[in-house]
Design a protein around this motif. Structure first.
Motif, short mmCIF file in Angstrom:
data_model
loop_
_atom_site.label_atom_id
_atom_site.label_comp_id
_atom_site.label_asym_id
_atom_site.label_seq_id
_atom_site.Cartn_x
_atom_site.Cartn_y
_atom_site.Cartn_z
N PHE A 5 0.84 -1.19 0.00
CA PHE A 5 0.00 0.00 0.00
C PHE A 5 0.88 1.25 0.00
CE2 PHE A 5 -3.19 -2.97 1.46
CZ PHE A 5 -4.36 -2.47 0.91
N ASN A 46 -6.84 -2.02 -4.57
CA ASN A 46 -7.30 -2.04 -3.19
C ASN A 46 -7.14 -0.65 -2.62
OD1 ASN A 46 -8.03 -4.77 -2.73
ND2 ASN A 46 -5.89 -5.34 -2.47
N ARG A 48 -7.31 1.21 1.14
CA ARG A 48 -7.43 1.10 2.60
C ARG A 48 -7.70 2.51 3.09
NH1 ARG A 48 -3.00 -2.32 5.17
NH2 ARG A 48 -1.69 -0.60 4.47
N THR A 67 -11.22 -1.69 3.83
CA THR A 67 -10.49 -2.01 2.62
C THR A 67 -11.51 -2.33 1.54
OG1 THR A 67 -8.65 -2.90 3.89
CG2 THR A 67 -8.73 -3.48 1.56
#
Length: 121
Positions: A5, A46, A48, A67
């Protein structure tokens, strides 16, 4: 680039869309703000997200972390909420979304009776 991330702008339109989706899926109330956002490139994306949601049951703002997975556009699949966690009530006047502090730990006194339960201060 694939990998872990990385932090992104919480005001980015894709982040805001994912946050609104997450708030709707969590189902506790309305999205108030996003305080932190990260994204990870996978076979899609993705997100978050740390956000505040105004809960409809108590009217208070609560911090949630979620998420959200957004598949590649050509798949035609919708976004999905892959994880969410309620972090606690958010306090006003403090920088960022801050969770409520945990309750004081409990300890047992030497007596075995239930009346000897005391709270540490």
């Amino acid at each position: 680039m694939t990998g872990g991330f990385k932090q992104v702008d919480a005001k980015d339109s894709s982040v805001q869309e994912a946050a609104r989706f997450a708030a709707q899926e969590i189902g506790k109330g309305d999205l108030v703000s996003v305080s932190k956002a990260e994204q990870q490139v996978v076979a899609g994306m993705n997100y978050r997200i740390t956000m505040r949601i105004k809960h409809s049951d108590d009217g208070a703002e609560h911090e949630h972390e979620a998420t959200v997975y957004r598949p590649l556009p050509h798949t035609g699949e919708p976004m999905s909420l892959s994880n969410s966690q309620h972090k606690g009530m958010a306090f006003e006047g403090l920088e960022g979304a801050v969770s409520a502090p945990p309750m004081a730990p409990m300890r047992w006194a030497h007596s075995t009776s239930a009346s000897s339960l005391s709270e540490e201060v």
